[in-house]
Scaffold this motif. Structure first.
Motif, PDB file in Angstrom:
ATOM      1  N   GLU A  20       0.812  -1.219  -0.017  1.00 27.36           N
ATOM      2  CA  GLU A  20       0.126   0.001  -0.012  1.00 27.36           C
ATOM      3  C   GLU A  20       0.670   1.215  -0.094  1.00 27.36           C
ATOM      4  OE1 GLU A  20      -3.530  -0.103   2.230  1.00 27.36           O
ATOM      5  OE2 GLU A  20      -3.297  -2.252   2.514  1.00 27.36           O
ATOM      6  N   LEU A  21       1.937   1.298  -0.235  1.00 32.69           N
ATOM      7  CA  LEU A  21       2.893   2.330  -0.224  1.00 32.69           C
ATOM      8  C   LEU A  21       2.481   3.259  -1.414  1.00 32.69           C
ATOM      9  CD1 LEU A  21       5.315   3.784   1.122  1.00 32.69           C
ATOM     10  CD2 LEU A  21       6.837   2.462  -0.268  1.00 32.69           C
ATOM     11  N   CYS A  22       2.356   2.872  -2.659  1.00 33.44           N
ATOM     12  CA  CYS A  22       1.917   3.686  -3.773  1.00 33.44           C
ATOM     13  C   CYS A  22       0.702   4.320  -3.442  1.00 33.44           C
ATOM     14  CB  CYS A  22       1.862   2.777  -4.964  1.00 33.44           C
ATOM     15  SG  CYS A  22       0.736   1.366  -5.004  1.00 33.44           S
ATOM     16  N   THR A  23      -0.426   3.623  -2.746  1.00 36.84           N
ATOM     17  CA  THR A  23      -1.553   4.185  -2.535  1.00 36.84           C
ATOM     18  C   THR A  23      -1.650   5.473  -1.366  1.00 36.84           C
ATOM     19  OG1 THR A  23      -2.261   2.635  -0.630  1.00 36.84           O
ATOM     20  CG2 THR A  23      -2.988   2.261  -3.142  1.00 36.84           C
ATOM     21  N   ASN A  24      -0.645   5.276  -0.630  1.00 39.07           N
ATOM     22  CA  ASN A  24      -0.442   6.228   0.355  1.00 39.07           C
ATOM     23  C   ASN A  24       0.345   7.604  -0.082  1.00 39.07           C
ATOM     24  OD1 ASN A  24      -1.466   4.844   2.795  1.00 39.07           O
ATOM     25  ND2 ASN A  24       0.396   3.666   3.127  1.00 39.07           N
ATOM     26  N   ILE A  25       1.150   7.051  -1.292  1.00 41.51           N
ATOM     27  CA  ILE A  25       1.975   8.361  -1.691  1.00 41.51           C
ATOM     28  C   ILE A  25       1.407   9.256  -2.762  1.00 41.51           C
ATOM     29  CG2 ILE A  25       4.148   8.658  -3.202  1.00 41.51           C
ATOM     30  CD1 ILE A  25       5.468   6.572  -1.864  1.00 41.51           C
ATOM     31  N   CYS A  26       0.401   8.391  -3.447  1.00 50.49           N
ATOM     32  CA  CYS A  26      -0.216   8.931  -4.635  1.00 50.49           C
ATOM     33  C   CYS A  26      -1.584   8.245  -4.925  1.00 50.49           C
ATOM     34  CB  CYS A  26       0.464   8.689  -5.951  1.00 50.49           C
ATOM     35  SG  CYS A  26      -0.139   9.688  -7.454  1.00 50.49           S
ATOM     36  N   PRO A  27      -2.360   8.643  -4.090  1.00 49.08           N
ATOM     37  CA  PRO A  27      -3.845   8.089  -4.123  1.00 49.08           C
ATOM     38  C   PRO A  27      -4.691   8.637  -5.450  1.00 49.08           C
ATOM     39  CG  PRO A  27      -3.872   9.858  -2.398  1.00 49.08           C
ATOM     40  CD  PRO A  27      -2.381   9.626  -2.656  1.00 49.08           C
ATOM     41  N   GLU A  28      -4.126   9.695  -5.971  1.00 47.27           N
ATOM     42  CA  GLU A  28      -4.963  10.056  -7.054  1.00 47.27           C
ATOM     43  C   GLU A  28      -4.739   9.078  -8.280  1.00 47.27           C
ATOM     44  OE1 GLU A  28      -3.233  13.556  -4.570  1.00 47.27           O
ATOM     45  OE2 GLU A  28      -2.268  11.646  -5.668  1.00 47.27           O
ATOM     46  N   VAL A  29      -3.876   8.426  -8.094  1.00 47.05           N
ATOM     47  CA  VAL A  29      -3.577   7.372  -9.246  1.00 47.05           C
ATOM     48  C   VAL A  29      -3.688   5.765  -8.905  1.00 47.05           C
ATOM     49  CG1 VAL A  29      -1.781   6.672 -10.837  1.00 47.05           C
ATOM     50  CG2 VAL A  29      -2.094   8.993 -10.335  1.00 47.05           C
ATOM     51  N   PHE A  30      -3.227   5.587  -7.620  1.00 45.09           N
ATOM     52  CA  PHE A  30      -3.081   4.160  -7.054  1.00 45.09           C
ATOM     53  C   PHE A  30      -4.370   3.856  -6.120  1.00 45.09           C
ATOM     54  CE2 PHE A  30       1.114   5.286  -8.445  1.00 45.09           C
ATOM     55  CZ  PHE A  30       1.291   4.659  -9.816  1.00 45.09           C
ATOM     56  N   ARG A  31      -4.802   2.755  -6.143  1.00 45.01           N
ATOM     57  CA  ARG A  31      -5.738   2.163  -5.232  1.00 45.01           C
ATOM     58  C   ARG A  31      -5.555   0.639  -5.070  1.00 45.01           C
ATOM     59  NH1 ARG A  31     -11.310   2.711  -8.426  1.00 45.01           N
ATOM     60  NH2 ARG A  31     -10.976   1.087 -10.051  1.00 45.01           N
ATOM     61  N   MET A  32      -5.983   0.279  -4.086  1.00 45.10           N
ATOM     62  CA  MET A  32      -6.008  -1.259  -3.969  1.00 45.10           C
ATOM     63  C   MET A  32      -7.350  -1.848  -4.516  1.00 45.10           C
ATOM     64  SD  MET A  32      -3.116  -1.675  -2.150  1.00 45.10           S
ATOM     65  CE  MET A  32      -2.978  -3.339  -2.029  1.00 45.10           C
ATOM     66  N   GLY A  33      -6.969  -2.709  -5.330  1.00 45.36           N
ATOM     67  CA  GLY A  33      -8.105  -3.226  -6.099  1.00 45.36           C
ATOM     68  C   GLY A  33      -8.816  -4.616  -5.591  1.00 45.36           C
ATOM     69  N   ASP A  34      -9.793  -4.908  -5.934  1.00 46.96           N
ATOM     70  CA  ASP A  34     -10.893  -5.917  -5.462  1.00 46.96           C
ATOM     71  C   ASP A  34      -9.987  -7.296  -5.049  1.00 46.96           C
ATOM     72  OD1 ASP A  34     -13.092  -4.575  -5.705  1.00 46.96           O
ATOM     73  OD2 ASP A  34     -13.626  -5.249  -7.632  1.00 46.96           O
ATOM     74  N   ASP A  35      -8.900  -7.659  -5.633  1.00 45.96           N
ATOM     75  CA  ASP A  35      -7.967  -8.572  -5.547  1.00 45.96           C
ATOM     76  C   ASP A  35      -6.827  -8.086  -4.286  1.00 45.96           C
ATOM     77  OD1 ASP A  35      -6.534  -6.801  -6.873  1.00 45.96           O
ATOM     78  OD2 ASP A  35      -5.836  -8.127  -8.609  1.00 45.96           O
ATOM     79  N   ASP A  36      -7.201  -7.144  -3.753  1.00 50.43           N
ATOM     80  CA  ASP A  36      -6.170  -6.535  -2.792  1.00 50.43           C
ATOM     81  C   ASP A  36      -4.848  -6.338  -3.263  1.00 50.43           C
ATOM     82  OD1 ASP A  36      -8.244  -6.612  -0.479  1.00 50.43           O
ATOM     83  OD2 ASP A  36      -7.835  -8.678  -0.428  1.00 50.43           O
ATOM     84  N   LEU A  37      -4.629  -6.245  -4.419  1.00 52.11           N
ATOM     85  CA  LEU A  37      -3.300  -5.647  -4.991  1.00 52.11           C
ATOM     86  C   LEU A  37      -3.386  -4.303  -5.686  1.00 52.11           C
ATOM     87  CD1 LEU A  37      -2.271  -8.930  -6.727  1.00 52.11           C
ATOM     88  CD2 LEU A  37      -1.621  -8.264  -4.814  1.00 52.11           C
ATOM     89  N   ALA A  38      -2.225  -3.599  -5.648  1.00 48.76           N
ATOM     90  CA  ALA A  38      -2.246  -2.145  -6.176  1.00 48.76           C
ATOM     91  C   ALA A  38      -2.909  -2.244  -7.548  1.00 48.76           C
ATOM     92  CB  ALA A  38      -1.109  -1.379  -5.962  1.00 48.76           C
ATOM     93  N   GLU A  39      -3.009  -1.044  -7.959  1.00 45.78           N
ATOM     94  CA  GLU A  39      -3.608  -0.951  -9.465  1.00 45.78           C
ATOM     95  C   GLU A  39      -3.627   0.745  -9.674  1.00 45.78           C
ATOM     96  OE1 GLU A  39      -7.674  -2.538 -10.142  1.00 45.78           O
ATOM     97  OE2 GLU A  39      -8.574  -0.991  -9.149  1.00 45.78           O
ATOM     98  N   ALA A  40      -3.469   0.903 -11.061  1.00 43.56           N
ATOM     99  CA  ALA A  40      -3.495   2.322 -11.445  1.00 43.56           C
ATOM    100  C   ALA A  40      -5.135   2.404 -11.982  1.00 43.56           C
ATOM    101  CB  ALA A  40      -2.416   2.547 -12.423  1.00 43.56           C
ATOM    102  N   TYR A  41      -5.779   3.272 -11.389  1.00 39.52           N
ATOM    103  CA  TYR A  41      -7.133   3.466 -11.656  1.00 39.52           C
ATOM    104  C   TYR A  41      -7.721   4.724 -12.669  1.00 39.52           C
ATOM    105  CZ  TYR A  41      -7.862   6.971  -8.081  1.00 39.52           C
ATOM    106  OH  TYR A  41      -7.781   7.947  -7.249  1.00 39.52           O
ATOM    107  N   VAL A  42      -6.675   5.101 -13.076  1.00 38.12           N
ATOM    108  CA  VAL A  42      -6.798   6.306 -14.243  1.00 38.12           C
ATOM    109  C   VAL A  42      -6.016   5.943 -15.257  1.00 38.12           C
ATOM    110  CG1 VAL A  42      -7.216   8.139 -12.201  1.00 38.12           C
ATOM    111  CG2 VAL A  42      -4.936   7.798 -13.341  1.00 38.12           C
ATOM    112  N   ASP A  43      -6.836   6.549 -16.395  1.00 34.93           N
ATOM    113  CA  ASP A  43      -6.037   6.243 -17.795  1.00 34.93           C
ATOM    114  C   ASP A  43      -4.784   6.865 -17.882  1.00 34.93           C
ATOM    115  OD1 ASP A  43      -7.823   4.280 -18.705  1.00 34.93           O
ATOM    116  OD2 ASP A  43      -9.482   5.689 -19.507  1.00 34.93           O
TER     117      ASP A  43
END
Length: 69
Positions: A20-43
């Motif tokens: 979850e480091l990426c989601t803490n640093i840049c929540p505007e781009v990264f989140r934890m997905g339904d599979d509990d892994l990080a994902e970039a959610y913006v195009d």
């Protein structure tokens, strides 16, 4: 005339350790997905989040975040 360059980010989920480091640093781009892994959610990474997206990629302990400019 200003040339517009769009930045894209993606996560190689095969190597993600769900820290979850990426989601803490840049929540505007990264989140934890339904599979509990990080994902970039913006195009396209918003211009105001580009530095944070780069920081997230540089900070990833398993180097699975990729930035394309």
């Amino acid at each position: 005339m200003r040339r517009v360059i769009s930045m894209k980010a993606w996560v190689d989920k095969d190597g993600c350790i769900a820290c979850e480091l990426c989601t803490n640093i840049c929540p505007e781009v990264f989140r934890m997905g339904d599979d509990d892994l990080a994902e970039a959610y913006v195009d396209t990474v918003p211009e105001e989040a580009e530095d944070a997206a780069r920081e997230a990629a540089d900070s990833c302990p398993v180097s699975v975040i990729h930035i394309e400019e």
